[in-house]
Design a protein around this motif. Structure first.
Motif, PDB file in Angstrom:
ATOM      1  N   SER A 694      13.750 -44.036 -45.169  1.00 15.53           N
ATOM      2  CA  SER A 694      13.569 -44.693 -46.465  1.00 15.53           C
ATOM      3  C   SER A 694      13.959 -43.803 -47.634  1.00 15.53           C
ATOM      4  O   SER A 694      14.141 -44.290 -48.755  1.00 15.53           O
ATOM      5  CB  SER A 694      12.117 -45.148 -46.629  1.00 15.53           C
ATOM      6  N   GLU A 695      14.112 -42.492 -47.399  1.00 16.15           N
ATOM      7  CA  GLU A 695      14.519 -41.557 -48.454  1.00 16.15           C
ATOM      8  C   GLU A 695      15.718 -40.728 -48.013  1.00 16.15           C
ATOM      9  O   GLU A 695      15.946 -39.632 -48.521  1.00 16.15           O
ATOM     10  CB  GLU A 695      13.347 -40.630 -48.808  1.00 16.15           C
ATOM     11  N   HIS A 696      16.483 -41.254 -47.089  1.00 12.54           N
ATOM     12  CA  HIS A 696      17.563 -40.470 -46.496  1.00 12.54           C
ATOM     13  C   HIS A 696      18.786 -40.390 -47.398  1.00 12.54           C
ATOM     14  O   HIS A 696      19.539 -39.407 -47.369  1.00 12.54           O
ATOM     15  CB  HIS A 696      17.974 -41.088 -45.150  1.00 12.54           C
ATOM     16  N   GLY A 697      19.038 -41.387 -48.206  1.00 13.30           N
ATOM     17  CA  GLY A 697      20.248 -41.427 -49.016  1.00 13.30           C
ATOM     18  C   GLY A 697      20.199 -40.494 -50.206  1.00 13.30           C
ATOM     19  O   GLY A 697      19.190 -39.838 -50.492  1.00 13.30           O
ATOM     20  N   ARG A 698      21.316 -40.417 -50.916  1.00 15.79           N
ATOM     21  CA  ARG A 698      21.413 -39.561 -52.094  1.00 15.79           C
ATOM     22  C   ARG A 698      20.399 -40.010 -53.148  1.00 15.79           C
ATOM     23  O   ARG A 698      20.249 -41.200 -53.417  1.00 15.79           O
ATOM     24  CB  ARG A 698      22.828 -39.619 -52.663  1.00 15.79           C
ATOM     25  N   GLY A 699      19.708 -39.040 -53.733  1.00 13.33           N
ATOM     26  CA  GLY A 699      18.718 -39.352 -54.754  1.00 13.33           C
ATOM     27  C   GLY A 699      17.464 -39.985 -54.189  1.00 13.33           C
ATOM     28  O   GLY A 699      16.707 -40.637 -54.931  1.00 13.33           O
ATOM     29  N   GLY A 700      17.204 -39.846 -52.885  1.00 13.64           N
ATOM     30  CA  GLY A 700      16.010 -40.401 -52.276  1.00 13.64           C
ATOM     31  C   GLY A 700      16.079 -41.883 -52.001  1.00 13.64           C
ATOM     32  O   GLY A 700      15.040 -42.535 -51.774  1.00 13.64           O
ATOM     33  N   LYS A 701      17.287 -42.442 -51.996  1.00 16.95           N
ATOM     34  CA  LYS A 701      17.440 -43.870 -51.715  1.00 16.95           C
ATOM     35  C   LYS A 701      17.377 -44.124 -50.209  1.00 16.95           C
ATOM     36  O   LYS A 701      17.589 -43.232 -49.403  1.00 16.95           O
ATOM     37  CB  LYS A 701      18.763 -44.362 -52.287  1.00 16.95           C
ATOM     38  N   PRO A 702      17.115 -45.389 -49.794  1.00 18.25           N
ATOM     39  CA  PRO A 702      17.028 -45.704 -48.367  1.00 18.25           C
ATOM     40  C   PRO A 702      18.366 -45.506 -47.657  1.00 18.25           C
ATOM     41  O   PRO A 702      19.439 -45.483 -48.280  1.00 18.25           O
ATOM     42  CB  PRO A 702      16.608 -47.181 -48.352  1.00 18.25           C
ATOM     43  N   LEU A 703      18.289 -45.364 -46.336  1.00 14.96           N
ATOM     44  CA  LEU A 703      19.480 -45.231 -45.506  1.00 14.96           C
ATOM     45  C   LEU A 703      20.375 -46.458 -45.690  1.00 14.96           C
ATOM     46  O   LEU A 703      19.910 -47.599 -45.661  1.00 14.96           O
ATOM     47  CB  LEU A 703      19.069 -45.100 -44.040  1.00 14.96           C
ATOM     48  N   SER A 704      21.677 -46.203 -45.885  1.00 14.92           N
ATOM     49  CA  SER A 704      22.637 -47.285 -46.095  1.00 14.92           C
ATOM     50  C   SER A 704      23.469 -47.502 -44.842  1.00 14.92           C
ATOM     51  O   SER A 704      23.414 -46.720 -43.879  1.00 14.92           O
ATOM     52  CB  SER A 704      23.556 -46.947 -47.267  1.00 14.92           C
TER      53      SER A 704
END
Length: 813
Positions: A694-704
């Motif tokens: 849920s915080e894997h993406g850039r800036g702590g965004k969810p996995l895309s």
């Protein structure tokens, strides 16, 4: 620019150029050389510009210049053909016998003496500098001086001072670099300075004749005496002396040295080699003085004694040491005696066993072995302060040891002081024993103490190991160079605290720690003035303590011990170091004795490995299981239960995100599901708060979807178009759509290869674990009489938290 005079000049590049006779506008070469041999060169005609360029190089870089002018177009690294005129010849006196020069006053004294000698004999005084380590100097010469006469000049000085134990390196190549006065010698931290300024009078051919130089005359072809062999044909293993002819011009002393070394290596006696060397010296052009040739021959025989001859002498000395020790207890501790003992111990085990028995009767064997270890070469960097690295191996216990009681005592000791998983103490006891003979095993596992935060007992665990393992080398920081040299000399047990602060960013250090996992692990470095490639062993036991994650390659070679902060109500004993040392010393002596008695059995052991362990985990535990099997009793079973508990399910906790993702995808594809849309997968992954998605993406965004594809790409898994039935939100009618997604058939190969706990043996071992730990349920781990139950790892699978086996069947809680 200043001219070279008998007056003092500044200790700088400008002063050095002046002492070499440079005029304004003449082009010269400068260079920066790093301690790791990296090279940068450039040419200038302005000293200020050169000094500004050299100032760009920081710590670790030495500054050098060439004392002869270069052609206008020269750039970078100058070659001999780019030298315009040979104005100076460099000489470099070194200590005798090939020893490493730390800081040699003798070399400076001889350099100054050589300057005075030339000044008094021919009226040309060389310039001498303190290089910050030893001494260098350069002689002003007539640019028209032939190369043969330049070589004769250096050879003359070399012959003069050889009898005083000083050799002069052959540095007659005109492009040779010299250290810039006024700069710091990075090996010692001292500044190079000009000690004596040359007279500026160039040495000419006429001056050399005053020293005894005679131009070589054309010689008739040499006819070899009957029965002799031409020099070019001397080959093969025959030790018989041969008369050498046809030596090529130049490098006569080097040629004599090489021929003497060759004869020494063939086993020729010095009496047999002497006529060969004298004939060789006679055939040099110009002929080498007989005294010089014989001095080189004697030096080779002293410097390179025959290996078998040296061992024979050592045996003879050691054989009589015990009798001498009865009258003089200090006899075995004389330097020559210790050298002989060290050689016999390494090369002749039967002779060492007899000597050891004799010393045991005199009650000297323990002290002798301690001194042999403590007086091994110390690992101290050049010019550095600090304490030498030394070790004292424990004297083996005088009686046979009950190993089960020994391991029980070790385990109980760790339980008294540490908060850790129940099975960690079993692993600790076995790991400590294997440090006493890591060389008999195929692998030596790393021990990794990890915790999410400070004050969780990691440093305390290393403090306990420091007093239990063999040859502990504790450090909170270490360089790669110091590490592999310490391992090569001592084979210590490395105890590295705060590893998270410096190991992850140091690729070289990580490589050495990884290589040290198995006996074949080595690092290759260039050593010595001739930069000879040499192998250094990296094989050694190692324990590391870190907050958070260690590099994945290190964790993969480690037995992970998850440390915990003590909570209210839990009690551990306070570590009192002196008391702990007294308590553990008998255990150390017992471990040394037990290993000595069982070394052969351990080396031949091939223990059974639990199926649940992957290949790397099996390597980590093989040595520990071999020890447990040799001990017997309950320890073989306890060791395998501990191995399964600590390393049996590494898929979800080994720090590799892609492995973690595979495990989560496998959970989603259970219950006969054959394909899933990417959107469905992402919704399930990002909804799980126990995973990082849920915080894997850039800036702590969810996995895309892009991030998901990137994590799976290395496994050869790519998304594709799939056909699925979905219910229309408005009408409730099922309809077919073709979104991007993943199929089970594309994922199955990766599941089978990288998720070992999907196999049936996992369920069998889980059953064994529950049987072994059920009696410890809900008990305090800090209390040695009440160990805590292990339990089983829980699944995050949707719909509940009950664990599942790999085949999807529910297991009893």
């Amino acid at each position: 620019m200043m001219s070279a005079t008998t007056e003092a000049v500044e200790s700088s590049l400008r002063g050095a150029l002046a002492a070499c006779g440079f005029s304004p506008g003449e082009r010269f070469n400068v260079a920066a050389i790093h301690l790791d041999r990296r090279f940068r060169g450039e040419c200038f005609d302005d000293p200020e510009a050169a000094e500004k360029w050299l100032s760009k190089f920081g710590k670790g870089w030495g500054r050098y210049f060439c004392g002869n002018p270069v052609e206008p177009g020269a750039v970078g690294k100058v070659k001999a053909k780019q030298i315009l005129a040979g104005r100076v010849v460099l000489f470099d006196p070194d200590p005798d016998a090939g020893t490493s020069m730390e800081d040699s006053p003798a070399s400076r004294e001889v350099a100054l003496a050589s300057a005075d000698y030339l000044d008094s004999t021919v009226g040309s005084r060389p310039t001498v500098i303190d290089s910050g380590r030893g001494a260098q100097g350069w002689i002003s010469t007539d640019p028209a001086l032939p190369g043969e006469e330049r070589e004769w000049l250096v050879d003359h000085l070399a012959a003069k001072f050889r009898r005083e134990g000083i050799k002069f390196d052959r540095l007659t190549n005109l492009d040779r670099l010299m250290r810039c006065p006024g700069t710091i010698n990075q090996k010692t931290g001292r500044t190079a300075t000009i000690l004596k300024v040359g007279s500026g009078v160039p040495v000419t051919s006429e001056m050399l004749r005053r020293l005894g130089y005679a131009p070589s005359q054309p010689k008739a072809p040499t006819v070899s005496p009957p029965g002799s062999t031409p020099y070019s044909q001397i080959r093969g293993p025959s030790p018989a002396p041969a008369v050498a002819t046809g030596v090529p011009q130049g490098h006569k002393h080097l040629t004599i040295f090489r021929e003497a070394s060759r004869l020494r290596g063939l086993g020729t006696t010095i009496e047999e080699a002497r006529p060969v060397i004298l004939e060789l010296a006679k055939n040099c052009r110009p002929p080498a003085p007989e005294a010089d040739a014989l001095a080189i021959l004697d030096d080779v025989w002293k410097r390179y004694p025959d290996g078998e001859e040296k061992l024979t002498r050592a045996r003879q000395l050691v054989a009589g040491l015990a009798d001498k020790a009865k009258a003089d207890p200090g006899a075995p501790f004389e330097p020559a005696a210790l050298d002989a003992l060290r050689l016999v111990r390494a090369k002749d085990p039967p002779a060492w066993a007899r000597a050891r028995a004799a010393f045991a009767e005199l009650k000297l064997v323990g002290e002798i072995e301690r001194v042999l270890v403590e007086q091994a070469p110390a690992i101290v960097e050049e010019g550095a302060t600090g304490t030498a690295v030394t070790f004292a191996d424990p004297q083996p216990w005088p009686e046979p040891v009950n190993a089960a009681e020994l391991l029980d005592a070790l385990e109980a000791t760790f339980r008294r002081y540490l908060i850790a998983p129940f099975h960690a103490f079993i692993a600790l006891a076995l790991w400590v024993v294997q440090t006493y003979a890591p060389e008999v095993f195929e692998h030596t596992p790393r021990l990794a103490f990890k915790s999410p935060t400070m004050r969780s007992g990691k440093s305390r665990a290393l403090a306990l190991l420091l007093r239990a393992v063999r040859r502990p080398l504790a450090c909170s920081n270490v360089t790669a160079a110091a590490l592999f040299r310490a391992v090569e000399v001592f084979r210590p047990t490395l105890l590295i605290d705060e590893a998270d602060s410096f190991v992850p960013e140091n690729e070289e250090l990580r490589g050495i720690l990884n290589a040290g996992f198995e006996p074949d692990g080595v690092v290759v470095r260039c050593v010595g003035d001739d930069h000879e490639p040499r192998r250094f062993s990296a094989f050694a036991p190692a324990a590391l303590a870190a907050i958070g994650k260690l590099p994945g390659t290190i964790e993969d070679r480690s037995i992970i011990i998850a440390m915990k902060r003590k909570k209210r109500g839990e009690k551990t004993e306070r570590v009192r170091r002196k008391t702990l040392e007294k308590e553990l010393e008998p255990l150390r002596r017992k471990m040394a004795r037990w290993i000595a008695d069982h070394r052969d059995a351990l080396e031949a052991a091939d223990p059974g490995i639990p199926d649940v362990l992957d290949d790397r985990a099996a390597d980590c535990w093989r040595s520990l299981l071999a020890i447990a099997d040799a001990v017997g009793g309950e320890w073989p079973k306890r060791a395998r239960v501990a191995a399964t508990a600590l390393s049996g399910d590494r898929d979800e906790g080994d720090g590799a995100e892609s492995i973690l993702l595979l495990g989560d995808l496998r959970e989603l594809f259970l219950d006969g599901i054959e394909k899933l849309a990417t959107s469905t997968i992402l919704e399930a992954l990002n909804a799980n708060e126990e995973r990082p998605w849920s915080e894997h993406g850039r800036g702590g965004k969810p996995l895309s979807s892009t991030g998901l594809a990137r994590l799976l790409k290395d496994y050869g898994i790519r998304p594709g178009t799939i056909r699925v039935q979905v219910k229309d939100a408005k009408t409730g009618v099922m309809k077919e759509t073709t979104p991007k997604g993943y199929k089970l058939e594309d994922l199955s190969d990766a599941f089978a290869r990288y998720l070992s706990n999907a196999t049936a043996p996992q369920a069998r071992h889980d059953k064994d674990l529950r049987a072994d730990t059920s009696r410890h349920k809900d008990r305090d781990v800090a209390d040695p009489s009440s160990p805590q139950g292990l339990g089983t790892s829980s699944s995050w699978r949707r719909g509940g938290s009950e664990p599942r086996s790999g085949n999807g069947t529910e297991k009893a809680p």
